[in-house]
Write a protein that holds these residues in place. Structure first.
Motif, PDB file in Angstrom:
ATOM      1  N   ARG A   1       1.195  -1.189  -0.479  1.00 37.45           N
ATOM      2  CA  ARG A   1       0.212  -0.254  -0.039  1.00 37.45           C
ATOM      3  C   ARG A   1       0.609   0.779   0.299  1.00 37.45           C
ATOM      4  O   ARG A   1      -0.272   2.530  -0.911  1.00 37.45           O
ATOM      5  N   LYS A   2       2.242   1.728   0.929  1.00 34.35           N
ATOM      6  CA  LYS A   2       2.960   2.270   0.781  1.00 34.35           C
ATOM      7  C   LYS A   2       3.676   2.399  -0.501  1.00 34.35           C
ATOM      8  O   LYS A   2       3.842   3.547  -0.841  1.00 34.35           O
ATOM      9  N   GLY A   3       3.968   1.396  -1.078  1.00 34.57           N
ATOM     10  CA  GLY A   3       4.770   1.298  -2.311  1.00 34.57           C
ATOM     11  C   GLY A   3       3.861   2.128  -3.368  1.00 34.57           C
ATOM     12  O   GLY A   3       4.410   2.911  -4.063  1.00 34.57           O
ATOM     13  N   LYS A   4       1.971   1.726  -3.777  1.00 31.28           N
ATOM     14  CA  LYS A   4       1.365   2.780  -4.421  1.00 31.28           C
ATOM     15  C   LYS A   4       1.636   4.355  -4.193  1.00 31.28           C
ATOM     16  O   LYS A   4       1.447   4.671  -4.836  1.00 31.28           O
ATOM     17  N   ASP A   5       1.520   4.353  -3.030  1.00 30.71           N
ATOM     18  CA  ASP A   5       1.762   5.593  -2.558  1.00 30.71           C
ATOM     19  C   ASP A   5       2.877   6.686  -2.801  1.00 30.71           C
ATOM     20  O   ASP A   5       3.238   7.610  -3.358  1.00 30.71           O
ATOM     21  N   ALA A   6       3.926   5.496  -2.861  1.00 38.55           N
ATOM     22  CA  ALA A   6       5.150   6.202  -2.871  1.00 38.55           C
ATOM     23  C   ALA A   6       5.563   6.282  -3.990  1.00 38.55           C
ATOM     24  O   ALA A   6       5.654   7.161  -5.231  1.00 38.55           O
ATOM     25  N   PHE A   7       5.010   5.710  -5.559  1.00 42.28           N
ATOM     26  CA  PHE A   7       4.540   5.240  -7.320  1.00 42.28           C
ATOM     27  C   PHE A   7       4.550   6.970  -7.851  1.00 42.28           C
ATOM     28  O   PHE A   7       4.560   7.491  -8.664  1.00 42.28           O
ATOM     29  N   ALA A   8       2.464   6.298  -6.030  1.00 46.03           N
ATOM     30  CA  ALA A   8       2.223   8.517  -7.218  1.00 46.03           C
ATOM     31  C   ALA A   8       3.174   9.226  -6.845  1.00 46.03           C
ATOM     32  O   ALA A   8       3.405  10.435  -7.576  1.00 46.03           O
ATOM     33  N   ARG A   9       4.043   9.267  -5.778  1.00 46.28           N
ATOM     34  CA  ARG A   9       4.389  10.605  -5.265  1.00 46.28           C
ATOM     35  C   ARG A   9       5.599  10.744  -5.882  1.00 46.28           C
ATOM     36  O   ARG A   9       6.604  12.071  -6.356  1.00 46.28           O
ATOM     37  N   TYR A  10       6.142  10.072  -6.267  1.00 42.43           N
ATOM     38  CA  TYR A  10       7.974  10.160  -7.049  1.00 42.43           C
ATOM     39  C   TYR A  10       7.863  10.079  -8.197  1.00 42.43           C
ATOM     40  O   TYR A  10       8.439  10.598  -9.228  1.00 42.43           O
ATOM     41  N   LEU A  11       6.182   9.869  -9.262  1.00 41.83           N
ATOM     42  CA  LEU A  11       5.542   9.938 -10.587  1.00 41.83           C
ATOM     43  C   LEU A  11       6.394  11.138 -10.107  1.00 41.83           C
ATOM     44  O   LEU A  11       6.146  12.106 -11.609  1.00 41.83           O
ATOM     45  N   VAL A  12       5.363  12.260  -9.526  1.00 37.82           N
ATOM     46  CA  VAL A  12       5.178  13.383  -9.095  1.00 37.82           C
ATOM     47  C   VAL A  12       6.980  14.793  -8.756  1.00 37.82           C
ATOM     48  O   VAL A  12       6.737  15.259 -10.212  1.00 37.82           O
ATOM     49  N   TYR A  13       7.547  13.643  -8.640  1.00 39.20           N
ATOM     50  CA  TYR A  13       8.642  14.182  -8.259  1.00 39.20           C
ATOM     51  C   TYR A  13       9.044  14.399  -9.341  1.00 39.20           C
ATOM     52  O   TYR A  13      10.008  14.832 -10.129  1.00 39.20           O
TER      53      TYR A  13
END
Length: 370
Positions: free
Chosen positions: A70-82
């Motif tokens: 779950r945290k990995g999916k959230d990180a994917f969205a966040r890192y995609l923005v970065y």
């Protein structure tokens, strides 16, 4: 006696990624991106693309392995923005770097203080051989400032008043609503008008008014640029006025303040920061136009301070002619140096205008207190 030792688990073992994890992943992505870029032919742009891709892919995998899916999916969205932010910076950084690296060597007092009047291919050939480089962009700087100034003088009041009408009158008065719809439609149409069409319109207008088919001078160029500026000013000002809370208007009306005074003393000062930014964007939108200037003001190598008589040169047209028609065909690099230096001057002018807009918005913004 039995001694019990307590062990505090680290963040890696407690299921929470450390705060330095994004920076470590970013540093690793930069190193791997440089290596991959070197394998296929190193370039800064390719390096940034590889680094962004590695950052977006590896980051969520590492976070997910530590904190869960779950945290990995959230990180994917966040890192995609970065990563998108990094990719968006590539053109900006690339343009600034190229203009600075090519434009700074061409800057000189001669470039900023003289025109191209009297400069020929012979002088450029001498400059190529090691002699002094004559000819500058002073006449283009003066032309840019004067034409843009007159365009802003015409566009800002018209755009501001139009936005005030659309926001404060046509939206609340049924009698004006159909007029507001027509104006909105015309503004949308004007937004998509090609710049060359605006130049042809300005020329045709002054030919009809003056009765002179050869009428070409700076003020005609200002009219053409104002046609391009007005839609931007209207749209930005309208959006800024819409976000002003209605409670402020109602409080002013409750105190017996008239509508026009509420607009000038409450609404506009509240939105002045966004309005000034919109005006700056409109000026930046037109200050680099080339086609309408060539059609309306022409090109001249000497200085002209009168926007109502004679041809004028702007920095975009100066750059165009220096690149497309070098003063000396056998020494085009001299003209190219002038063009890059003029491009740097144009960017500096836009930056100064942006700074002035911020100062104006800060000065006129409503004062807050206890």
């Amino acid at each position: 006696m039995t001694t019990t030792s307590t062990h505090t688990p680290s963040k890696l073992t407690s299921g929470q990624a450390p705060s330095w994890m994004p920076y470590a992943i970013g540093a690793g992505a930069i190193i791997l991106g440089a290596a991959l870029s070197a394998l296929v032919g190193f370039s800064i742009g390719l390096w940034a693309v590889f680094a962004a891709i590695i950052f977006v892919v590896v980051g969520p995998i590492v976070v997910g392995s530590i904190e869960g899916g779950r945290k990995g999916k959230d990180a994917f969205a966040r890192y995609l923005v970065y990563g998108a932010f990094i990719l968006a910076l590539i053109p900006l950084v690339s343009v600034i770097w190229v203009v600075l690296s090519r434009g700074i060597p061409g800057l000189s007092g001669n470039l900023l203080g003289t025109s191209m009047n009297g400069v020929s291919g012979v002088t450029d050939n001498q400059a190529k051989s090691g002699g002094p480089a004559y000819g500058g962009a002073y006449h283009a700087i003066i032309g840019t400032l004067m034409i843009t100034l007159w365009a802003a003088v015409m566009s800002v009041p018209i755009g501001l008043l139009t936005a005030v009408f659309l926001t404060e009158y046509s939206s609340v008065n049924r009698a004006f609503r159909w007029i507001g719809r027509i104006i909105t439609f015309l503004v949308d149409v004007m937004t998509g008008i090609p710049s060359i069409v605006a130049g042809l319109f300005a020329v045709a207008l002054f030919v009809q008014v003056l009765g002179d088919p050869s009428a070409r001078f700076g003020f005609i160029a200002s009219v053409a640029l104002s046609v391009l500026m007005i839609p931007t000013v209207v749209r930005n000002t309208e959006e800024m006025l819409k976000i002003v809370p209605n409670e402020l208007r109602e409080a002013s009306y409750a105190l017996g303040v008239r509508k026009w005074r509420t607009i000038t003393k409450v609404v506009i000062p509240t939105a002045i920061s966004g309005i000034s930014s919109g005006v700056t964007l409109a000026i930046a939108r037109v200050i680099g136009e080339t086609a309408p200037i060539l059609v309306t003001a022409g090109f001249v190598a000497s200085i002209n301070y009168n926007a109502f008589s004679g041809w004028m040169t702007t920095l975009p047209t100066f750059i165009y002619y220096q690149i497309m028609n070098p003063t000396s065909p056998t020494a085009p690099e001299v003209s190219a140096d002038r063009a890059w230096a003029a491009a740097l001057i144009l960017i500096v002018i836009v930056m100064v205008l942006n700074l002035i807009a911020r100062l104006i918005s800060k000065f006129f913004a409503p004062k807050t207190g206890r």
